[in-house]
Design an enzyme around this catalytic site. Structure first.
Site, PDB file in Angstrom:
ATOM      1  N   ASP A   1       0.874  -1.301  -0.098  1.00 22.21           N
ATOM      2  CA  ASP A   1       0.020   0.189  -0.100  1.00 22.21           C
ATOM      3  C   ASP A   1       0.894   1.330   0.029  1.00 22.21           C
ATOM      4  OD1 ASP A   1      -2.248   1.471   0.366  1.00 22.21           O
ATOM      5  OD2 ASP A   1      -2.007   1.709   2.544  1.00 22.21           O
ATOM      6  N   LEU A   2       0.323   2.354  -0.235  1.00 23.83           N
ATOM      7  CA  LEU A   2       1.106   3.576  -0.301  1.00 23.83           C
ATOM      8  C   LEU A   2       0.890   4.497   1.068  1.00 23.83           C
ATOM      9  CD1 LEU A   2       3.130   5.517  -1.707  1.00 23.83           C
ATOM     10  CD2 LEU A   2       1.313   6.325  -3.188  1.00 23.83           C
ATOM     11  N   ASP A   3      -0.277   4.954   1.134  1.00 29.11           N
ATOM     12  CA  ASP A   3      -0.559   6.035   2.331  1.00 29.11           C
ATOM     13  C   ASP A   3      -0.762   5.334   3.495  1.00 29.11           C
ATOM     14  OD1 ASP A   3      -0.987   8.976   0.929  1.00 29.11           O
ATOM     15  OD2 ASP A   3      -2.010   7.390  -0.271  1.00 29.11           O
TER      16      ASP A   3
ATOM     17  N   ASP B   1      -2.243  -0.569   5.776  1.00 29.39           N
ATOM     18  CA  ASP B   1      -2.859   0.047   7.174  1.00 29.39           C
ATOM     19  C   ASP B   1      -4.030   0.183   7.314  1.00 29.39           C
ATOM     20  OD1 ASP B   1      -3.018   3.526   6.857  1.00 29.39           O
ATOM     21  OD2 ASP B   1      -2.482   2.262   5.047  1.00 29.39           O
TER      22      ASP B   1
END
Length: 264
Positions: free
Chosen positions: A23-25, A199
């Site tokens: 995932d990124l953010d 997250d």
């Protein structure tokens, strides 16, 4: 090929055996007041580029952001990317697969714009196939946003996707788990053991799918009910873990999710 093993709650995965989905953010990049404020980071992007090369392309970023925005933040270092929760997907050969936009998105944009005029603390994020409403600047608005969102999704036929202080109105049909599944039946990912790191609530679909492939989910942040198997504390911990894995040729984790928090 050796496989990941658990000994006294230890996870050990040789890099030669795995595919890595990130995932990124909130996982690779810290949250900011607005999504637009997240930008490139030289050290992080060099780490991800080196990992992708070491894994011979078996690294994909799976994010709610559009692919163009992912490429902006990561400076195009990752060929395989799923954006907009899988509604956009670029495979390892750089072929693009994009879902058609739902007719309800235009109506949602109009009604959200009117809603935000009443509550200027909210932030609207426009995407090619969806629109997101962020309330990070004023978390107390969550109940009001939730009521509005449920009604709007029902009337437009859009998928309602909740995240960390954000609600998104999506073209139905995809999620992060389905994106991971699509990657896993293609080269160079096919036949490997997937590790998914994320997250958000939207990452639970990814955790669930990698489990079906005999893989491992890694939750970033505070402990909560989850399909993940292990946990890392924050973005910095993710960077340290990945850098160490690149150095040692093996990803290792000791913090297993407590059984009472494990979703079956």
């Amino acid at each position: 090929m050796t496989v990941a093993t658990k000994i006294n709650a230890l996870m050990r995965c040789a890099l030669d055996d795995i595919s890595l989905f990130l995932d990124l953010d909130g996982t690779l990049a810290p949250f900011t007041d607005t999504p637009e404020a997240v930008g490139p980071d030289i050290a992080r992007n060099a780490l991800i580029r080196n990992l992708a090369m070491r894994l011979e392309g078996r690294l994909a970023v799976v994010s709610g952001r559009p692919i163009a925005d992912i490429d902006r933040i990561l400076e195009g270092v990752v060929p395989a990317v799923a954006g907009s929760h899988g509604l956009q997907r670029r495979d390892a050969r750089l072929d693009m697969i994009v879902a058609p936009i739902h007719s309800g998105v235009a109506q949602a944009r109009q009604e959200i714009a009117a809603f935000v005029r009443k509550y200027p603390e909210l932030h609207v994020e426009e995407k090619p196939l969806s629109v997101a409403l962020h309330y990070r600047a004023e978390p107390t608005l969550e109940p009001v946003v939730d009521i509005f969102a449920e009604d709007l999704a029902r009337r437009t036929g859009l998928k309602l996707q909740r995240g960390v202080m954000v609600i998104e109105f999506l073209t139905p049909g995809m999620d992060k788990g389905r994106a991971v599944r699509a990657f896993m039946v293609e080269p160079p990912f096919a036949g490997t053991r997937p590790v998914f790191v994320g997250d958000d609530l939207t990452d639970e679909d990814g955790f669930r799918v990698v489990r079906s492939f005999g893989g491992i989910g890694v939750l970033v942040g505070g402990l909560r009910e989850t399909f993940a198997d292990y946990r890392l504390g924050n973005v910095d911990a993710v960077h340290h873990w990945l850098a160490r894995g690149l150095q040692t040729e093996c990803l290792e984790l000791e913090t297993a999710i407590e059984p009472s928090y494990r979703r079956i």
